[in-house]
Design a protein around this motif. Structure first.
Motif, PDB file in Angstrom:
ATOM      1  N   VAL A  98     -58.099  17.634  34.363  1.00 62.86           N
ATOM      2  CA  VAL A  98     -58.629  17.529  33.006  1.00 62.86           C
ATOM      3  C   VAL A  98     -57.599  18.045  31.997  1.00 62.86           C
ATOM      4  N   LEU A  99     -56.986  19.181  32.299  1.00 64.39           N
ATOM      5  CA  LEU A  99     -56.020  19.762  31.365  1.00 64.39           C
ATOM      6  C   LEU A  99     -54.758  18.913  31.262  1.00 64.39           C
ATOM      7  N   GLU A 100     -54.342  18.289  32.366  1.00 65.04           N
ATOM      8  CA  GLU A 100     -53.188  17.388  32.300  1.00 65.04           C
ATOM      9  C   GLU A 100     -53.489  16.193  31.393  1.00 65.04           C
ATOM     10  N   LYS A 101     -54.696  15.665  31.496  1.00 61.27           N
ATOM     11  CA  LYS A 101     -55.084  14.542  30.633  1.00 61.27           C
ATOM     12  C   LYS A 101     -55.132  14.975  29.174  1.00 61.27           C
ATOM     13  N   ILE A 131     -69.168  19.514  30.113  1.00 59.58           N
ATOM     14  CA  ILE A 131     -69.898  18.252  30.028  1.00 59.58           C
ATOM     15  C   ILE A 131     -69.470  17.583  28.718  1.00 59.58           C
ATOM     16  N   PRO A 132     -68.852  16.416  28.751  1.00 53.32           N
ATOM     17  CA  PRO A 132     -68.809  15.485  29.881  1.00 53.32           C
ATOM     18  C   PRO A 132     -67.491  15.441  30.643  1.00 53.32           C
ATOM     19  N   HIS A 133     -66.441  16.147  30.187  1.00 51.01           N
ATOM     20  CA  HIS A 133     -65.114  15.882  30.721  1.00 51.01           C
ATOM     21  C   HIS A 133     -64.931  16.348  32.162  1.00 51.01           C
ATOM     22  N   VAL A 134     -65.348  17.574  32.457  1.00 53.21           N
ATOM     23  CA  VAL A 134     -65.228  18.070  33.830  1.00 53.21           C
ATOM     24  C   VAL A 134     -66.165  17.303  34.758  1.00 53.21           C
ATOM     25  N   THR A 135     -67.417  17.127  34.338  1.00 52.09           N
ATOM     26  CA  THR A 135     -68.363  16.407  35.200  1.00 52.09           C
ATOM     27  C   THR A 135     -67.945  14.955  35.398  1.00 52.09           C
ATOM     28  N   ASN A 136     -67.363  14.341  34.391  1.00 49.00           N
ATOM     29  CA  ASN A 136     -66.874  12.967  34.556  1.00 49.00           C
ATOM     30  C   ASN A 136     -65.745  12.899  35.583  1.00 49.00           C
ATOM     31  N   GLU A 137     -64.873  13.911  35.546  1.00 52.25           N
ATOM     32  CA  GLU A 137     -63.771  13.955  36.514  1.00 52.25           C
ATOM     33  C   GLU A 137     -64.314  14.078  37.933  1.00 52.25           C
ATOM     34  N   ILE A 138     -65.355  14.901  38.111  1.00 53.36           N
ATOM     35  CA  ILE A 138     -65.976  15.056  39.435  1.00 53.36           C
ATOM     36  C   ILE A 138     -66.620  13.744  39.871  1.00 53.36           C
ATOM     37  N   LYS A 139     -67.318  13.087  38.966  1.00 54.28           N
ATOM     38  CA  LYS A 139     -67.971  11.820  39.307  1.00 54.28           C
ATOM     39  C   LYS A 139     -66.948  10.748  39.681  1.00 54.28           C
ATOM     40  N   GLY A 188     -70.307  26.814  41.028  1.00 55.68           N
ATOM     41  CA  GLY A 188     -70.740  25.531  41.546  1.00 55.68           C
ATOM     42  C   GLY A 188     -71.532  24.694  40.564  1.00 55.68           C
ATOM     43  N   LEU A 189     -71.901  25.272  39.427  1.00 61.71           N
ATOM     44  CA  LEU A 189     -72.773  24.562  38.483  1.00 61.71           C
ATOM     45  C   LEU A 189     -72.216  23.214  37.999  1.00 61.71           C
ATOM     46  N   PRO A 190     -70.908  23.107  37.682  1.00 62.35           N
ATOM     47  CA  PRO A 190     -70.412  21.789  37.262  1.00 62.35           C
ATOM     48  C   PRO A 190     -70.579  20.717  38.340  1.00 62.35           C
ATOM     49  N   PHE A 191     -70.455  21.112  39.613  1.00 63.99           N
ATOM     50  CA  PHE A 191     -70.610  20.141  40.695  1.00 63.99           C
ATOM     51  C   PHE A 191     -72.067  19.688  40.835  1.00 63.99           C
ATOM     52  N   PHE A 192     -72.990  20.642  40.727  1.00 64.07           N
ATOM     53  CA  PHE A 192     -74.406  20.274  40.815  1.00 64.07           C
ATOM     54  C   PHE A 192     -74.810  19.380  39.644  1.00 64.07           C
ATOM     55  N   GLU A 193     -74.292  19.699  38.463  1.00 68.77           N
ATOM     56  CA  GLU A 193     -74.584  18.856  37.303  1.00 68.77           C
ATOM     57  C   GLU A 193     -73.970  17.467  37.479  1.00 68.77           C
ATOM     58  N   ALA A 194     -72.772  17.421  38.042  1.00 66.17           N
ATOM     59  CA  ALA A 194     -72.104  16.129  38.229  1.00 66.17           C
ATOM     60  C   ALA A 194     -72.862  15.238  39.202  1.00 66.17           C
ATOM     61  N   ILE A 195     -73.350  15.801  40.321  1.00 69.37           N
ATOM     62  CA  ILE A 195     -74.071  14.950  41.275  1.00 69.37           C
ATOM     63  C   ILE A 195     -75.449  14.574  40.723  1.00 69.37           C
ATOM     64  N   ARG A 196     -76.028  15.427  39.857  1.00 70.83           N
ATOM     65  CA  ARG A 196     -77.281  15.045  39.191  1.00 70.83           C
ATOM     66  C   ARG A 196     -77.053  13.827  38.304  1.00 70.83           C
ATOM     67  N   GLN A 197     -75.987  13.894  37.507  1.00 69.92           N
ATOM     68  CA  GLN A 197     -75.665  12.765  36.639  1.00 69.92           C
ATOM     69  C   GLN A 197     -75.343  11.517  37.453  1.00 69.92           C
ATOM     70  N   PHE A 198     -74.564  11.718  38.499  1.00 72.55           N
ATOM     71  CA  PHE A 198     -74.131  10.590  39.327  1.00 72.55           C
ATOM     72  C   PHE A 198     -75.342   9.838  39.893  1.00 72.55           C
ATOM     73  N   ALA A 199     -76.294  10.591  40.449  1.00 73.87           N
ATOM     74  CA  ALA A 199     -77.489   9.961  41.018  1.00 73.87           C
ATOM     75  C   ALA A 199     -78.332   9.291  39.941  1.00 73.87           C
ATOM     76  N   GLN A 200     -78.377   9.901  38.757  1.00 74.47           N
ATOM     77  CA  GLN A 200     -79.165   9.342  37.655  1.00 74.47           C
ATOM     78  C   GLN A 200     -78.588   8.023  37.161  1.00 74.47           C
ATOM     79  N   GLU A 201     -77.271   7.921  37.195  1.00 77.25           N
ATOM     80  CA  GLU A 201     -76.598   6.729  36.674  1.00 77.25           C
ATOM     81  C   GLU A 201     -76.575   5.577  37.663  1.00 77.25           C
ATOM     82  N   ARG A 202     -76.821   5.882  38.941  1.00 75.57           N
ATOM     83  CA  ARG A 202     -76.783   4.857  39.978  1.00 75.57           C
ATOM     84  C   ARG A 202     -78.143   4.158  40.103  1.00 75.57           C
TER      85      ARG A 202
END
Length: 547
Positions: free
Chosen positions: A98-101, A115-123, A149-163
């Motif tokens: 994220v920081l390189e980008k 949210i959304p940059h870190v979670t998007n990177e995880i997704k 671990g919170l960013p990862f849990f949020e990322a998989i929540r979003q991921f499942a919601q978007e699928r």
């Protein structure tokens, strides 16, 4: 498109998420599906490469040169699917990306946020290669409630919601503690763990409950009711005699069927578990036992040598014997005679490592194996110690040592028969390194080709003269000493394709004495034991002291 299974943990760590994930992958394969497993770790290290083995266990290296979590070793051993760099990521790597980008201006001046940059990177990471397999199993490291671990849990929540609905499920691994005073298994820790999970928007579809006692039906029903899962999706995970019983044990409990039901896959293909039945049979019906001394420097934590321990077990399976590996601190031999410690073993293995501590003890272990004709396998640093032992005691180089140790001491103390590798060829490009380069990811890492001398023991064991093995090291045996060392009986039987880097040494005057610069343990599997370990245990089995 792949279906996704997200595996989380609660109550306490080290419950066996990695093993459960690997076993589930094996069961889905047994039903005819293709799988890939990956690990998302919340720690801030970019990778485990610079972490002490006491901190995180061994570093598992992939063919493409990634230094990863040891759970990827479980994944490979159970599924046979070669792990890749894209199968392991940490918070450190995510934030670094994220920081390189941000530095490149990819975010067009926006404020960078979790949210959304870190979670998007995880997704984005989770979705890599999703078109290649039927099931993607993603294990989240740590336990629910850990702040990192919170960013990862949020990322998989979003991921499942978007699928699309039915494309993602959640499997939660917890502990049911047994309270001896009341004679009961307690479900409350699991209830609270699931409550924590639901508070961040995740509802488990399957509960896997570690327990040292059988789980009564009333406790299963209670868990189903209070955790909002189906009763047949409450899966017991009991302690096993061998981890390789896990696929059979989880199948008996109905884990694979629960997963297919959660995805509404019906009718489910019938599983072919013959591979795992054969593996288990070789473990429980072993004929005899061999004792192998593993002389290392991280012996207080067996996970530091996890792949070696498993590869030895696989070698035992290939020979239908039980392998009892015993861990001996190499520093003991710097103070004491190794004979009383080693005389009752059928074989000696000296594994890899970094730094000078314990190396003189490893050299003495190699000497003992050479002089007493005990099968010896030296891996990475273990090969280098065998080379130094021959140089000192047989090749008239009494001051032989490694440049690595002189670099640590800041002075010249040894004749460096092992030196810091300054450049090497990887594919079609030359890699250059300096002694004072940053530590992380700067070694010779990943799969490299070696050419074996026809007729050598190594070529006979492999059944070929061209092999590919995984490396993880900074120092190499100096080829300039080859003539002296071979005159002393140490044959260079495997070399890099350009003939500059020694890959395998062996002693033709010994029943079984081999050193390898690479890590063969990383490619061994229970249903496909690595040929070096299989033949090493075969040689140990023939030692007269076999019981």
């Amino acid at each position: 498109m792949a279906r996704f299974v997200f595996i989380t943990g609660g109550v306490v760590s080290s419950l066996g998420k990695g093993l459960a994930s690997a076993a589930l992958g094996a069961l889905l394969q047994a039903r005819g599906y293709s799988v890939r497993l990956r690990k998302l770790d919340p720690y801030l290290n970019v990778d485990p490469g610079t972490m002490s083995p006491f901190e995180h266990g061994e570093v598992f290296v992939t063919d493409d040169g990634a230094e990863t979590d040891l759970d990827l070793g479980h994944y490979e051993r159970f599924t046979g699917v070669a792990a890749r760099a894209t199968d392991s990521v940490s918070s450190g790597r995510i934030y670094s990306n994220v920081l390189e980008k941000e530095r490149r201006g990819d975010y067009l001046g926006k404020t960078i946020q979790v949210i959304p940059h870190v979670t998007n990177e995880i997704k984005d990471f989770i979705a890599i290669g999703e078109d290649e397999v039927d099931f993607m199993l993603c294990e989240i490291g740590g336990t629910v409630g850990d702040i990192e671990g919170l960013p990862f849990f949020e990322a998989i929540r979003q991921f499942a919601q978007e699928r699309p609905r039915g494309e993602c499920i959640f499997m939660h691994l917890t502990l049911l503690p047994y309270i001896a005073a009341s004679g009961e298994l307690k479900t409350k820790p699991t209830q609270h763990s699931v409550k924590e999970l639901r508070s961040i928007g995740l509802q488990p579809d399957i509960l896997v409950c570690r327990s040292e006692r059988p789980i009564p039906q009333k406790e299963r029903d209670k868990l189903a009711l209070f955790c909002n899962v189906r009763p047949d999706a409450v899966i017991a995970a009991y302690d096993l005699k061998s981890i390789y019983e896990a696929p059979l044990a989880y199948h008996r409990e109905g884990l694979d069927q629960a997963v297919l039901d959660a995805f509404q896959i019906s009718p489910a293909p019938k599983p072919d578990l013959s591979r795992w039945q054969d593996v288990y049979d070789r473990i429980v019906n072993a004929e005899g036992e061999v004792r192998v001394a593993v002389v290392g420097k991280y012996t207080q934590l067996e996970d530091a040598y996890k792949s070696i321990a498993e590869a030895l077990t696989h070698g035992g399976m290939a020979n239908r014997v039980k392998v009892r590996a015993e861990w001996i601190d190499a520093e003991i031999f710097e103070r004491e005679d190794p004979s009383p410690y080693l005389q009752d073993f059928h074989a000696i293995l000296v594994p890899g490592g970094f730094g000078e501590r314990g190396t003189e003890g490893k050299i003495r272990a190699a000497q003992y194996a050479r002089e007493h004709k005990i099968p010896y396998l030296g891996i990475c640093l273990g090969m280098q110690m065998a080379v130094i032992e021959t140089a000192r005691n047989l090749a008239k180089l009494p001051d032989a040592g490694s440049e690595e140790f002189d670099h640590e001491a800041g002075e010249r103390r040894f004749t460096p028969v092992v030196y810091h590798l300054k450049e090497w060829v990887q594919g079609n490009r030359t890699i250059e390194r300096k002694v004072d380069d940053a530590k992380g990811g700067t070694m010779r890492l990943g799969a490299y080709t070696a050419v074996l001398e026809p007729g050598s023991r190594a070529a006979q064991i492999y059944g070929t003269t061209t092999i590919e093995e995984r490396h993880r090291h900074r120092y190499e045996v100096d080829i300039r000493y080859r003539e002296q060392l071979e005159a002393a009986g140490l044959k260079f039987s495997g070399m890099s394709p350009d003939g500059k880097l020694p890959e395998i040494v062996e002693r033709p005057d010994h029943p079984w004495f081999i050193g390898v610069q690479f890590h063969p343990e990383l490619k061994s599997k229970p249903f496909e034991p690595h040929p070096l370990f299989a033949d090493f245990i075969r040689a140990a089995k023939e030692v007269e002291r076999l019981v």
